[in-house]
Design a protein around this motif. Structure first.
Motif, PDB file in Angstrom:
ATOM      1  N   LYS A 153       3.122  -6.448  11.477  1.00  0.00           N
ATOM      2  CA  LYS A 153       3.628  -5.336  10.666  1.00  0.00           C
ATOM      3  C   LYS A 153       5.143  -5.410  10.523  1.00  0.00           C
ATOM      4  O   LYS A 153       5.690  -5.157   9.439  1.00  0.00           O
ATOM      5  N   ILE A 154       5.830  -5.756  11.594  1.00  0.00           N
ATOM      6  CA  ILE A 154       7.297  -5.867  11.525  1.00  0.00           C
ATOM      7  C   ILE A 154       7.698  -7.005  10.599  1.00  0.00           C
ATOM      8  O   ILE A 154       8.624  -6.869   9.782  1.00  0.00           O
ATOM      9  N   LEU A 155       7.006  -8.132  10.691  1.00  0.00           N
ATOM     10  CA  LEU A 155       7.289  -9.255   9.800  1.00  0.00           C
ATOM     11  C   LEU A 155       7.090  -8.843   8.341  1.00  0.00           C
ATOM     12  O   LEU A 155       7.949  -9.081   7.479  1.00  0.00           O
ATOM     13  N   HIS A 156       5.958  -8.223   8.054  1.00  0.00           N
ATOM     14  CA  HIS A 156       5.674  -7.790   6.684  1.00  0.00           C
ATOM     15  C   HIS A 156       6.738  -6.808   6.193  1.00  0.00           C
ATOM     16  O   HIS A 156       7.204  -6.894   5.055  1.00  0.00           O
ATOM     17  N   ALA A 157       7.119  -5.861   7.054  1.00  0.00           N
ATOM     18  CA  ALA A 157       8.094  -4.839   6.650  1.00  0.00           C
ATOM     19  C   ALA A 157       9.441  -5.466   6.325  1.00  0.00           C
ATOM     20  O   ALA A 157      10.104  -5.068   5.357  1.00  0.00           O
ATOM     21  N   LEU A 158       9.860  -6.447   7.097  1.00  0.00           N
ATOM     22  CA  LEU A 158      11.145  -7.106   6.832  1.00  0.00           C
ATOM     23  C   LEU A 158      11.103  -7.867   5.503  1.00  0.00           C
ATOM     24  O   LEU A 158      12.115  -7.947   4.793  1.00  0.00           O
ATOM     25  N   LEU A 159       9.955  -8.406   5.171  1.00  0.00           N
ATOM     26  CA  LEU A 159       9.810  -9.077   3.883  1.00  0.00           C
ATOM     27  C   LEU A 159       9.802  -8.064   2.738  1.00  0.00           C
ATOM     28  O   LEU A 159      10.506  -8.221   1.741  1.00  0.00           O
ATOM     29  N   GLU A 160       9.029  -7.000   2.910  1.00  0.00           N
ATOM     30  CA  GLU A 160       8.840  -6.056   1.813  1.00  0.00           C
ATOM     31  C   GLU A 160      10.110  -5.277   1.493  1.00  0.00           C
ATOM     32  O   GLU A 160      10.443  -5.055   0.327  1.00  0.00           O
ATOM     33  N   ILE A 161      10.847  -4.878   2.515  1.00  0.00           N
ATOM     34  CA  ILE A 161      12.018  -4.047   2.272  1.00  0.00           C
ATOM     35  C   ILE A 161      13.085  -4.787   1.470  1.00  0.00           C
ATOM     36  O   ILE A 161      13.905  -4.193   0.789  1.00  0.00           O
ATOM     37  N   GLN A 162      13.043  -6.124   1.524  1.00  0.00           N
ATOM     38  CA  GLN A 162      13.996  -6.921   0.748  1.00  0.00           C
ATOM     39  C   GLN A 162      13.607  -7.043  -0.722  1.00  0.00           C
ATOM     40  O   GLN A 162      14.464  -7.316  -1.570  1.00  0.00           O
ATOM     41  N   SER A 163      12.332  -6.837  -1.026  1.00  0.00           N
ATOM     42  CA  SER A 163      11.856  -7.112  -2.383  1.00  0.00           C
ATOM     43  C   SER A 163      11.509  -5.866  -3.188  1.00  0.00           C
ATOM     44  O   SER A 163      11.404  -5.930  -4.410  1.00  0.00           O
ATOM     45  N   VAL A 164      11.341  -4.727  -2.526  1.00  0.00           N
ATOM     46  CA  VAL A 164      10.897  -3.521  -3.224  1.00  0.00           C
ATOM     47  C   VAL A 164      12.024  -2.939  -4.067  1.00  0.00           C
ATOM     48  O   VAL A 164      13.147  -2.772  -3.590  1.00  0.00           O
ATOM     49  N   ASP A 165      11.717  -2.632  -5.319  1.00  0.00           N
ATOM     50  CA  ASP A 165      12.660  -2.001  -6.234  1.00  0.00           C
ATOM     51  C   ASP A 165      12.285  -0.526  -6.378  1.00  0.00           C
ATOM     52  O   ASP A 165      11.155  -0.198  -6.720  1.00  0.00           O
ATOM     53  N   VAL A 166      13.243   0.369  -6.110  1.00  0.00           N
ATOM     54  CA  VAL A 166      12.962   1.798  -6.078  1.00  0.00           C
ATOM     55  C   VAL A 166      12.442   2.307  -7.424  1.00  0.00           C
ATOM     56  O   VAL A 166      11.511   3.117  -7.473  1.00  0.00           O
ATOM     57  N   GLU A 167      13.010   1.843  -8.519  1.00  0.00           N
ATOM     58  CA  GLU A 167      12.551   2.316  -9.834  1.00  0.00           C
ATOM     59  C   GLU A 167      11.084   1.970 -10.045  1.00  0.00           C
ATOM     60  O   GLU A 167      10.297   2.799 -10.521  1.00  0.00           O
ATOM     61  N   LYS A 168      10.685   0.754  -9.677  1.00  0.00           N
ATOM     62  CA  LYS A 168       9.284   0.365  -9.819  1.00  0.00           C
ATOM     63  C   LYS A 168       8.384   1.181  -8.904  1.00  0.00           C
ATOM     64  O   LYS A 168       7.258   1.554  -9.273  1.00  0.00           O
ATOM     65  N   VAL A 169       8.885   1.473  -7.701  1.00  0.00           N
ATOM     66  CA  VAL A 169       8.114   2.305  -6.773  1.00  0.00           C
ATOM     67  C   VAL A 169       7.848   3.674  -7.391  1.00  0.00           C
ATOM     68  O   VAL A 169       6.722   4.190  -7.358  1.00  0.00           O
ATOM     69  N   LEU A 170       8.884   4.281  -7.978  1.00  0.00           N
ATOM     70  CA  LEU A 170       8.730   5.605  -8.577  1.00  0.00           C
ATOM     71  C   LEU A 170       7.769   5.577  -9.761  1.00  0.00           C
ATOM     72  O   LEU A 170       6.919   6.471  -9.916  1.00  0.00           O
ATOM     73  N   VAL A 171       7.890   4.567 -10.595  1.00  0.00           N
ATOM     74  CA  VAL A 171       7.003   4.452 -11.758  1.00  0.00           C
ATOM     75  C   VAL A 171       5.552   4.329 -11.315  1.00  0.00           C
ATOM     76  O   VAL A 171       4.655   4.965 -11.878  1.00  0.00           O
ATOM     77  N   ASN A 172       5.309   3.527 -10.274  1.00  0.00           N
ATOM     78  CA  ASN A 172       3.943   3.339  -9.787  1.00  0.00           C
ATOM     79  C   ASN A 172       3.426   4.590  -9.065  1.00  0.00           C
ATOM     80  O   ASN A 172       2.279   5.003  -9.248  1.00  0.00           O
ATOM     81  N   PHE A 173       4.268   5.192  -8.263  1.00  0.00           N
ATOM     82  CA  PHE A 173       3.858   6.347  -7.466  1.00  0.00           C
ATOM     83  C   PHE A 173       3.509   7.531  -8.358  1.00  0.00           C
ATOM     84  O   PHE A 173       2.529   8.229  -8.129  1.00  0.00           O
ATOM     85  N   PHE A 174       4.341   7.757  -9.390  1.00  0.00           N
ATOM     86  CA  PHE A 174       4.125   8.870 -10.315  1.00  0.00           C
ATOM     87  C   PHE A 174       3.543   8.367 -11.638  1.00  0.00           C
ATOM     88  O   PHE A 174       3.930   8.824 -12.712  1.00  0.00           O
ATOM     89  N   ALA A 175       2.584   7.457 -11.541  1.00  0.00           N
ATOM     90  CA  ALA A 175       2.035   6.815 -12.738  1.00  0.00           C
ATOM     91  C   ALA A 175       1.452   7.811 -13.726  1.00  0.00           C
ATOM     92  O   ALA A 175       1.543   7.614 -14.941  1.00  0.00           O
ATOM     93  N   ASP A 176       0.852   8.898 -13.234  1.00  0.00           N
ATOM     94  CA  ASP A 176       0.270   9.904 -14.123  1.00  0.00           C
ATOM     95  C   ASP A 176       1.237  11.044 -14.413  1.00  0.00           C
ATOM     96  O   ASP A 176       0.872  12.036 -15.038  1.00  0.00           O
ATOM     97  N   GLN A 177       2.476  10.893 -13.963  1.00  0.00           N
ATOM     98  CA  GLN A 177       3.511  11.904 -14.200  1.00  0.00           C
ATOM     99  C   GLN A 177       4.790  11.204 -14.656  1.00  0.00           C
ATOM    100  O   GLN A 177       5.885  11.449 -14.128  1.00  0.00           O
ATOM    101  N   ALA A 178       4.643  10.330 -15.633  1.00  0.00           N
ATOM    102  CA  ALA A 178       5.762   9.477 -16.049  1.00  0.00           C
ATOM    103  C   ALA A 178       6.985  10.280 -16.477  1.00  0.00           C
ATOM    104  O   ALA A 178       8.129   9.841 -16.291  1.00  0.00           O
ATOM    105  N   GLY A 179       6.763  11.457 -17.009  1.00  0.00           N
ATOM    106  CA  GLY A 179       7.887  12.265 -17.470  1.00  0.00           C
ATOM    107  C   GLY A 179       8.790  12.732 -16.345  1.00  0.00           C
ATOM    108  O   GLY A 179       9.955  13.097 -16.588  1.00  0.00           O
ATOM    109  N   ALA A 180       8.278  12.745 -15.115  1.00  0.00           N
ATOM    110  CA  ALA A 180       9.079  13.205 -13.982  1.00  0.00           C
ATOM    111  C   ALA A 180      10.008  12.128 -13.447  1.00  0.00           C
ATOM    112  O   ALA A 180      10.983  12.432 -12.751  1.00  0.00           O
TER     113      ALA A 180
END
Length: 284
Positions: free
Chosen positions: A55-82
């Motif tokens: 889990k620590i290995l995966h987290a160190l990899l993921e935190i370097q590659s995740v883009d916040v804007e993409k995270v928000l778009v995916n998380f609020f996929a049915d609420q794009a206006g927000a």
């Protein structure tokens, strides 16, 4: 307790394995903490250490590659206006940190961390070192949420030239329902590009796994919380983790969290206002 198996992929075999004598010593030294999690054998202890390392290995990899804007778009996929309004509150398009549950007690994990840093450096192809850490009890709101005593350790790691922060949660509850459900035997840990998506299964039962996003001040957190409160009232697959934003006096953070129940993903929106003279302590 049901024994969770961990079938190590070939690259995991290159990890400095804890010797049986060391496992016995660790088990005896941390017996009471392990019993609180219903870990009652050295075999189970070996398994949870493998899971924590992965889990620590995966987290160190993921935190370097995740883009916040993409995270928000995916998380609020049915609420794009927000999304534009939320994005306007964000001060950094990189994650502030990534948080998740670890299975070994924190004291035991600290004992393992030095050899793990060597192996993480080999797997990631860059030197990994701990710059500082801060350990503190979880807030009353968090303890009420998980129904157990919990401790948190924030660890700032330097991977190459990048400073990355992980937030590790040690929760004193039985692990049967939270350990990953299947071994990742087909995953090649030496191949970051290939293994990151597959390793997401590591977090499938982790109810507190979250991405943390930085916002500039308390007012921003409060506005977001009120906006999320309205959203959750009309869309029940979104849920607030807490009724009110949480002030953490230990790390100076003030945050709110929203959960997408469909995605089993949680976003934290936080600002940090460290008290004057307060500093994080190094891992001993």
């Amino acid at each position: 307790m049901h024994t969770q198996s961990f079938t190590s992929p070939s690259s995991m075999n290159q990890m400095a394995a804890t010797q049986s004598g060391d496992l016995a010593w660790l088990f005896d030294s941390y017996r009471s903490e392990l019993m609180a999690k219903q870990i009652d054998s050295t075999t189970q202890l070996q398994n949870i250490l493998h899971w924590d390392f992965a889990k620590i290995l995966h987290a160190l990899l993921e935190i370097q590659s995740v883009d916040v804007e993409k995270v928000l778009v995916n998380f609020f996929a049915d609420q794009a206006g927000a999304v534009p309004e939320i994005l306007a509150s964000v001060t950094d398009l990189r994650l502030n940190h990534l948080g998740f549950e670890i299975y070994a007690p924190l004291d035991l994990l600290r004992n393992e961390f030095d050899p793990w840093l060597t192996q993480l450096s080999l797997l990631l192809g860059e030197q990994v070192k701990v710059v500082k850490s801060l350990r503190f009890p979880a807030s009353p709101a968090f303890r009420q949420r998980v129904g157990a005593v919990a401790e948190i350790m924030s660890i700032w790691t330097k991977v190459g030239k990048r400073l990355l922060m992980l937030e590790l949660f040690d929760i004193a509850h039985p692990l049967d329902s939270v350990l990953p459900g299947a071994a990742t035997e087909s995953v090649d840990l030496l191949s970051a590009a290939e293994h990151a998506p597959a390793m997401a299964s590591l977090f499938q039962n982790d109810k507190i796994w979250h991405y943390a996003i930085h916002v500039p001040n308390r007012h921003s957190v409060e506005l977001l919380h009120e906006s999320f409160k309205a959203l959750t009232a009309s869309h029940p697959h979104y849920k607030l983790a807490y009724a009110s934003p949480v002030q953490n006096r230990h790390d100076g953070s003030f945050h709110t969290k929203i959960i997408n129940l469909y995605q089993n993903l949680e976003l934290e929106f936080a600002t940090h206002e460290r008290l004057r003279g307060e500093s994080a302590a190094s891992i001993q």
